[in-house]
Design an enzyme around this catalytic site. Structure first.
Site, PDB file in Angstrom:
ATOM      1  CG  ASP A 292     -35.308 -56.841 -93.968  1.00 42.55           C
ATOM      2  OD1 ASP A 292     -34.237 -56.346 -94.404  1.00 42.55           O
ATOM      3  OD2 ASP A 292     -35.784 -56.552 -92.861  1.00 42.55           O
ATOM      4  CG  HIS A 293     -31.195 -55.454 -98.207  1.00 42.40           C
ATOM      5  ND1 HIS A 293     -32.054 -54.421 -97.987  1.00 42.40           N
ATOM      6  CD2 HIS A 293     -29.979 -55.028 -97.780  1.00 42.40           C
ATOM      7  CE1 HIS A 293     -31.410 -53.413 -97.455  1.00 42.40           C
ATOM      8  NE2 HIS A 293     -30.144 -53.741 -97.312  1.00 42.40           N
TER       9      HIS A 293
ATOM     10  CG  HIS B 227     -33.485 -53.032 -92.353  1.00 44.09           C
ATOM     11  ND1 HIS B 227     -33.960 -53.928 -93.294  1.00 44.09           N
ATOM     12  CD2 HIS B 227     -33.106 -51.931 -93.056  1.00 44.09           C
ATOM     13  CE1 HIS B 227     -33.863 -53.387 -94.498  1.00 44.09           C
ATOM     14  NE2 HIS B 227     -33.354 -52.190 -94.378  1.00 44.09           N
TER      15      HIS B 227
END
Length: 497
Positions: A185-186, A248
């Site tokens: 999850d960047h 996110h």
């Protein structure tokens, strides 16, 4: 990125990275420019090979030319240097594969033997649609290309429900042990997110106040001005809840709400994150109407230009009920957070691009300045993730001058760029890729985290289905449907704008 912490970690003995989906949008915009930047900084191991794998046909020369264009057009374009890129390009090979069968990925074996002979693990990066995760992992297992020294990086979404997430995880773990799996999850690689951990656990002044005794509410917003950007087919099957909240926003919620881990090790950090997900109060049919609002953007204006509504986008289903906006009032049933609402909000075609976390503290118990006409505002800690990365603590302050006691709220600002002293602003994927190279999975999502998050999301989806709750229209360029404004107001709060 905390350079000192990261660069002190030893590089592992990985000998190659194989990128499935190497010609896709994510690879072009983020992955190849991030790998180029790491090579510029001397952070790719000597002899480390980069093998792009996709279905289309291309020669090595053609593929390298595409990567060159991608790097120059990216956020890292200012780093481009012809000599450095030539060194980077020498690492690159391209192979055409059929990722669904063991025989179809045999060209990877030949490319590894030629470009990265010898010992050491291989990193397999699956920048592919989620439907290909299982088949690719199966092909890697059947072909024998993956072994115990290998690692696999998997992009979201992992499934579309707790059942499909479990099925996908089973397919991954049939080939790779859990300590070989890096679910990315960047958002967790962003500088401001890293600083949230430092803010909480490296400063003694916050921990005594980081609980229901001192905090009134928490807000997490991820707002986008763009529409579906040609991804209508994918997005219509996902929607804002599955696409953004499940990954996110819930990850950010976990970092805000987690207990202090025993150490900054992968197991310790992720153990505390999953406890938060287990403590989320289910949102069921009985309260889904009062605790959630959904919307779908209609035509309006974005960036000063008229834009179509969601149902008018190219390739759209004119009767789609997929939500492009969702707002949620969540609660965490544990001792630290009992009674504190966590407001989550995300959507497309909103008024401005903004990702932020707002911690609002409780008001002072009494206003001793009331008799001189001064009012008090609560202290607020604002953590901005994008487009600017900064932390602001709002405090009450006396206005300068001979006034008796006129007060105003002022912000103590910590700009990440100012503190960095002119250091280059990094793409979040650079940090994540570097952690994969070093085998550090602290900022990656563990299997039980994924499935716990989906279990909570599934309850909301089921509540919408059983109550017939449909998205409300909102004009592009607004802050979502009007009902979303009323969501926190029903509980005596309001959105931070």
């Amino acid at each position: 990125m905390n350079e000192n912490m990261t660069l002190d970690l030893p590089l592992t003995t990985c000998r190659a990275l194989v990128m499935f989906g190497a010609t896709g949008d994510l690879a072009r915009r983020m992955l190849w420019p991030s790998l180029y930047a790491l090579d510029c900084d001397g952070l790719l191991p000597p002899g480390f090979a980069l093998i792009g794998a996709a279905h289309s046909k291309a020669s090595d020369t053609e593929f390298v030319a595409r990567i060159r264009e991608a790097v120059q057009a990216s956020a890292n374009g200012g780093l481009f240097d012809a000599a450095v890129f030539d060194r980077f390009a020498a690492r690159i090979r391209y192979v055409s594969v059929d990722a669904g069968t063991a025989g179809g990925i045999e060209p990877i074996r030949a490319a590894l033997a030629e470009s990265a002979p010898g010992e050491g693990g291989v990193i397999f990066y699956l920048s592919t649609p989620p439907t290909l995760i299982g088949p690719i992992c199966g092909a890697l297992r059947e072909s024998g290309i993956a072994d115990r020294a290998s690692r696999v990086v998997v992009e979201k979404p992992i499934g579309t429900s707790v059942a499909s997430a479990h099925e996908t995880n089973e397919a991954i773990n049939a080939t790779f042990a859990e300590d070989q799996v890096f679910r990315i999850d960047h958002y967790l690689g962003k500088e401001a997110v890293q600083n949230l951990l430092a803010l909480r656990f490296a400063n003694a002044i916050f921990e005594p106040l980081w609980n229901a005794n001192a905090i009134e509410q928490v807000q997490i917003t991820v707002a986008e001005t763009v529409g579906v950007e040609g991804r209508w087919g994918y997005y219509d099957n996902a929607g804002a809840l599955r696409d953004m909240v499940q990954s996110h926003l819930l990850q950010l919620l976990c970092l805000v709400a987690m207990e202090p881990p025993a150490s900054f090790t992968p197991s310790a950090v992720r153990n505390e994150k999953v406890k938060v997900l287990w403590s989320l109060r289910p949102i069921t049919q009985a309260d889904v109407g009062a605790h959630t609002v959904t919307g779908q953007y209609a035509e309006g204006y974005a960036g000063g230009k008229p834009v179509p509504g969601y149902r008018e986008e190219e390739g759209a289903n004119r009767s789609s009920d997929t939500e492009t906006f969702v707002a949620i009032r969540a609660e965490i049933d544990n001792w630290r957070w009992a009674g504190v609402p966590f407001y989550l909000r995300t959507g497309k075609r909103l008024q401005r691009r903004s990702s932020e976390i707002v911690i609002q503290f409780k008001s002072a118990p009494t206003n001793i300045f009331a008799e001189v006409g001064a009012s008090l505002a609560p202290n607020v800690l604002l953590i901005k993730l994008q487009p600017d990365e900064m932390i602001t603590l709002s405090l009450m302050h006396k206005k300068a001058g001979l006034n008796e006691m006129a007060l105003e709220q002022v912000g103590l600002d910590l700009s990440i760029e100012d503190v960095a002293g002119g250091s280059r602003r990094r793409i979040a994927y650079e940090r994540m890729l570097l952690d994969v190279l070093r085998g550090n999975s602290s900022l990656f999502v563990r299997r039980d985290e994924v499935e716990a998050a989906w279990q909570w999301i599934d309850g909301i989806i089921e509540g919408w289905r059983t109550t017939g709750q449909k998205p409300r229209p909102y004009g592009a360029g607004s802050w979502g449907p009007s009902a979303a404004i009323g969501l926190p107001e029903r509980f005596g709060h309001s959105w931070h704008e």
